[in-house]
Design a protein around this motif. Sequence first.
Motif: not given
Length: 201
Positions: A91-92, A97-98, A103-104, A86-89
């Motif tokens: 941050g990138y 939205p993504l 997160w959900a 989740l942190a990688g997405v």
Amino acid sequence: MNEPLIQRHWAAIAAPKAAPAVATSTVLILGRIWNANGAEHSVGNAALMVVLAAGAATAGAFAAAGRAGDPVIAGTAFATSGGLALAGVAGYADSLPLPILLWAVATAAAYGLAARYWRTDRRDTVAYERQSTVRREEHGHIERVELLRSRTQIEVARETSTGYADALAQALTARAALPGFNPQTLTDAGLPELPTHTEHH
């Protein structure tokens, strides 16, 4: 005076329930902060997070494998893997939205895992309370039985001593009424002198 105790009680109950959402939200916020500080579209940073997430997932798989697998370690490793992903997405990606979707999903998965442990903990707590209640009832029953037994023994001893004293008094009275009985003989033998009855005409 009881309000602080009630507030602390509700806080102790609510804190574990909010922990999964707080954890995933914290990861999302940190990921977006990382995004604003140069991680957006950074292939190197994304690759690092992929490697870390894959490593955590592998550790979780090894921890869960076999009969001696530790579910706590496995759950922690998988949760760490999800948080890193989740942190990688977050941050990138250049839009929200993504990351919010992930997160959900991560929050729902965290609550799914936590609910399992909450149910187990609740069952253990209920079983412990039930056993404690049974032990208290058994101890209370034993105490009541012992109290009744001691009272019975006291009553029996009291009745026995009273009966013995009455029988002794009757025996002495009957002995004194025998013809030729001399109380002085008992006194000379070292026994207490018997009371003499005086007749009033």
